[in-house]
Design an enzyme around this catalytic site. Structure first.
Site, mmCIF file in Angstrom:
data_model
loop_
_atom_site.group_PDB
_atom_site.id
_atom_site.type_symbol
_atom_site.label_atom_id
_atom_site.label_comp_id
_atom_site.label_asym_id
_atom_site.label_seq_id
_atom_site.Cartn_x
_atom_site.Cartn_y
_atom_site.Cartn_z
ATOM 1 N N ASP A 305 0.856 -1.185 0.000
ATOM 2 C CA ASP A 305 0.000 0.000 0.000
ATOM 3 C C ASP A 305 0.898 1.243 0.000
ATOM 4 O O ASP A 305 2.122 1.152 0.120
ATOM 5 C CB ASP A 305 -0.936 -0.018 1.222
ATOM 6 C CG ASP A 305 -2.248 0.734 0.963
ATOM 7 O OD1 ASP A 305 -2.255 1.662 0.128
ATOM 8 O OD2 ASP A 305 -3.259 0.386 1.593
ATOM 9 N N GLU A 510 -10.456 6.547 4.830
ATOM 10 C CA GLU A 510 -9.439 5.934 5.673
ATOM 11 C C GLU A 510 -9.481 6.455 7.114
ATOM 12 O O GLU A 510 -10.552 6.582 7.711
ATOM 13 C CB GLU A 510 -8.066 6.087 5.009
ATOM 14 C CG GLU A 510 -8.024 5.419 3.631
ATOM 15 C CD GLU A 510 -6.643 5.315 3.040
ATOM 16 O OE1 GLU A 510 -5.701 4.915 3.739
ATOM 17 O OE2 GLU A 510 -6.499 5.634 1.838
#
Length: 623
Positions: A305, A510
């Site tokens: 990521d 997020e």
């Protein structure tokens, strides 16, 4: 003379054979394994490390791609050529970068990735589909597959070949800021929704070996199953945190959708920021190499990521050399750097030369990256196609998105008693009220990961707001009054036939979306109180997850969970007014109080306000 001619012919044949051998990896008629082996043996260490490097377009130039042999570029959330760039401008940008890659010695094309998680959502005028939580409510894998097909075309319309989707997290706590990226708390539904992968990539051939990536040509994209593994199970739903669960729980809840994804030929798997019982996933060789690659036989590439390897240490980047060594040795093949590529390339190259990272590990990573590039035809068709630009935001895709919206809506309450149902609402009425800021705001109904990483309010892209849809749906003689925050006296004095209140969460993504109280932000509760206390009302909740609604239920006549429906608000009006019936079912438990969390179907303490799978149904009314 004859001998001279024969000798000349022999030389020509020899030269032709040498040339054919030289170009073996560029010959699509050659077996995949032969192409990979041929190219790999020609590559220097620097070229191999470059292939393992993914950088942000903001720090890239065609010359940088050439000089450092960069294997991949990406656009992070909000990273665009310029605001409101057209599809053609995206294609031209991607192609300019590709020219840099193709000017290298071995002419290895780069692959460009983007977070197309509910449509090609970074791009102005793209079709924005409902976020995954809403798609989970549809219980319709074939619909999700069609969304994958449309998304692939809209991504290719911008010259991009790789989508960081789908998220196959199993969100077990709605306090998590990424819960809307999860189809359900139930892994069975998440497994069913992996049908988006053949939509994005194409149907895997019947004789294809399991675990081998598959992309059916230049109108499809490489997909990415993420985030491996357990990202939806972190303690208290804290993003990037620790998933505290035994092996049985991890493999029975969070792992199953990866089995389906790999069987369906998913090209890549992205690693989670989270930890499993204290062990960072970006440093988990047992799961990345031992289980994903060796046990499940996954043959695509594993990607980190964004700055994911940096976060192996606390604070992030505290020992970057260790992070590079640990993550690559754990089994990560491509590293989303995304900015300081010079340090990453230098450190990894040095680690290989000093034998801290074995060359066999580098070769495995590069083989996997090349396998995806060869399989998807990137060597034969490296450039974006301007002939596909009309696919972006096309009418057929918006019709599909509207269908997805109406199938995703869940009717939680319809009338204060069975004899007092109010939905479907009558189209013909003297005067109706629409209230709430979410009623007329594309950005709010799309949520995070839309144009910008965190999303933003305002009419940030093209689409139909819920207010616009209501105005189009009702009878021409019905007066629609819109007030964002009406007072009690305003409602009482206007004698509305009924009211529609549209409230919910602001956009987020997020960590910024982590929320321990899950209340409807003001002025939402005040609007509900003012309107529903004085008028028959239907309340539509725009949110990425269940919110606290129990205190307001007594005054609400009808309650609809609309999730984050995206750009096509017409789907909301379709079911409110009876052109189509409500069919959606809760993909996750709707709690009474946050004190109950985490609470999922099957738990011993299960005592929901609305249980998993709940959803009232209505019938379409005849015109």
């Amino acid at each position: 003379m004859a001998r001279a001619v024969a000798l000349c012919l022999l030389v020509l044949v020899w030269a032709s054979n040498v040339e054919a051998e030289h170009l073996k990896y560029l010959d699509p008629r050659q077996p995949l394994g032969a192409r990979i082996a041929d190219l790999l043996k020609r590559m220097t260490l620097e070229e191999k490390v470059g292939q393992m490097t993914q950088i942000e377009r903001k720090v890239a130039t065609p010359q940088i791609l050439k000089d450092y042999f960069i294997g991949s570029l990406l656009s992070g959330g909000g990273s665009v050529p310029h605001p409101q760039a057209t599809a053609a401008e995206w294609v031209n940008m991607v192609n300019e970068f590709q020219k840099g890659s193709l000017s290298t010695r071995l002419r290895i094309p780069m692959i460009y990735g983007i977070d197309a998680i509910h449509g090609n959502n970074n791009v102005f005028n793209a079709t924005i589909f409902p976020h995954n939580v809403g798609l989970g409510a549809t219980r319709d894998p074939q619909l999700v597959r069609r969304i994958g097909e449309a998304t692939a075309l809209e991504v290719r319309a911008t010259g991009i070949q790789y989508a960081f989707a789908p998220c196959i997290a199993v969100c077990r706590d709605p306090r998590w800021g990424r819960c809307y990226e999860s189809y359900s708390e139930d892994h069975n539904i998440v497994q069913e929704m992996t049908e988006i992968i053949p939509g994005l990539q194409g149907e895997i051939p019947a004789n294809q070996a399991k675990g081998v990536p598959y992309v059916a040509g230049s109108r499809k994209v490489a997909a990415c199953a993420k985030h491996f593994v357990g990202d939806g199970g972190t303690h208290e739903g804290i993003d990037e945190n620790n998933t505290l669960i035994d092996s049985r729980g991890l493999f029975s809840i969070h792992m199953p959708a990866y089995y389906n994804s790999i069987i369906k030929g998913v090209s890549t798997v992205m690693v989670s920021y989270s930890s499993w019982n204290g062990k960072k996933m970006h440093d988990n060789r047992e799961l990345l190499t031992g289980f994903l690659k060796n046990t499940l036989k996954f043959r695509g590439f594993v990607i980190s990521d964004w700055e994911g390897i940096d976060r192996i240490t606390s604070p992030p980047g505290a020992n970057y050399t260790f992070s590079v060594e640990a993550s690559v040795n754990a089994g990560i093949d491509m590293v989303m750097v995304p900015n300081d590529y010079i340090s990453f390339i230098s450190i990894l190259t040095d680690l290989v030369r000093k034998n801290f990272v074995p060359m066999s590990r580098i070769d495995d990573a590069v083989k996997r990256i090349l396998r995806v590039k060869f399989t998807m035809g990137l060597f034969e068709n490296p450039y974006g196609d301007l002939g596909l630009v009309d696919q972006l935001g096309m009418k057929e895709h918006r019709i599909l998105a509207r269908e997805a919206v109406r199938k995703s809506l869940v009717l939680l309450k319809n009338g204060k008693s069975p004899a007092e149902t109010i939905i479907p609402l009558p189209k013909k009425a003297p005067r109706i009220l629409v209230a709430g800021i979410h009623a007329d705001d594309i950005g709010l109904q799309c949520g995070g990961w839309t144009i910008e990483w965190q999303g933003q309010p305002g009419n940030i892209t093209s689409g139909t707001t819920i207010l616009e849809a209501i105005k189009s749906a009702v009878d021409s003689g019905t007066e629609v009054i819109y007030s964002q925050f009406p007072s009690v006296s305003f409602v009482e004095e206007n004698d509305f036939s009924y009211s529609i209140v549209v409230v919910g969460e602001p956009p987020y993504a997020e960590l910024a979306g982590d929320n321990l109280n899950l209340t409807i932000p003001e002025p939402g509760p005040s609007i509900i109180s003012n309107v529903c206390g004085s008028s028959k009302c239907a309340v539509i909740i725009i949110s990425g997850r269940p919110l606290v609604v129990a205190p307001y239920l007594p005054v609400i006549d009808a309650l609809v969970a609309a999730w984050l429906p995206g750009s096509e608000g017409g789907g909301v009006a379709d079911v409110l007014f009876g052109d189509h019936g409500f069919t959606g079912k809760l993909p996750r438990t709707w709690f009474k109080s946050v004190d109950q969390l985490p609470m999922n179907v099957g738990d011993a303490h299960y005592d929901p306000l609305f249980p998993f799978g709940f959803g009232l149904t209505t019938n379409a009314t005849k015109a």
